[in-house]
Design a protein around this motif. Sequence first.
Motif, PDB file in Angstrom:
ATOM      1  N   ARG A  14       0.760  -1.169  -0.144  1.00  0.00           N
ATOM      2  CA  ARG A  14       0.012   0.086   0.096  1.00  0.00           C
ATOM      3  C   ARG A  14       0.782   1.337   0.005  1.00  0.00           C
ATOM      4  O   ARG A  14       1.855   1.343   0.850  1.00  0.00           O
ATOM      5  N   GLN A  67      -2.504   5.279   0.811  1.00  0.00           N
ATOM      6  CA  GLN A  67      -3.850   4.267   0.850  1.00  0.00           C
ATOM      7  C   GLN A  67      -3.828   3.937   2.461  1.00  0.00           C
ATOM      8  O   GLN A  67      -4.725   3.706   3.057  1.00  0.00           O
ATOM      9  N   THR A  68      -2.422   3.866   2.912  1.00  0.00           N
ATOM     10  CA  THR A  68      -2.249   3.562   4.513  1.00  0.00           C
ATOM     11  C   THR A  68      -3.180   4.534   5.339  1.00  0.00           C
ATOM     12  O   THR A  68      -3.940   4.160   6.210  1.00  0.00           O
TER      13      THR A  68
END
Length: 273
Positions: A109, A113-114
Amino acid sequence: MSVVVPAARPVLELTDVRVTFGSGRSATPVLRGVDASIHAGKTLGIVGESGSGKSTMAKAIVGLVKPNAGTIAFQGRDVTAMSGAERRRMRRDVQMVPQDPYSSLNPRRTIGQTLAEAIDPLRANPKEHAQKISYWLSTIRLDPDVAERYPHEFSGGQRQRIAIARALAVQPKLIIADEITSALDLSVQAEILNLIGRLRKELDLTMAFISHDLDVVHHVSDEILVLFHGEVVERGDVDAVYGNPRHPYTRRLIDSVPGGPGFDIGERRLAEV
């Protein structure tokens, strides 16, 4: 006529918490009647050598370890009596920053995204949350453009900053920082400690800061709790405990600090964040 204002309830309160691993002759007590509390906006430093019970205490707080006795109250609710679903919901309010910055981030990721997943687990879309992602990256002093990059492109210290941002992005009521500087070299430790110090003031954080290093705990905490073989042997105001330790174990921890009592952590602070 004076009005008595009731004291604010602690965000977290442990009462006579006991944890034993195994049973019968193989039973090993790990926590032996631990009492502790953390009030809003305060940091409790939890210090002790390896095997003292620090990590077990952290796991018990978030519900990963069930105490054999005692209670753990988070915002007045007994964690040990919560259902699995209630405990899962509580974990958004109690965020852990792990020790290892290299395995704590999903390598598949991007950083964006995290952080998007932390902000909104149901709609983890970096584009939808771009403004918040930029804010949290700026807060930890990383350029917002790094949101497109992957964990392997960052140093250990940068990854630990990102792990801190991920915890903050949830806007938790309590953060548990578990040995977050122990895997870093001294100059990078300094950067992370300075960052924590700044965030405590800017965001009014409520935190449990766990470390084997009493000098580190001294400089980031309001109060100190000293664990020895699962027992609380000393606790109180950070300067009072550090300046006048009453238990031989606490004195031993202080004596193990380079330079002894009064050692200036400034030697670690080679770079300001």
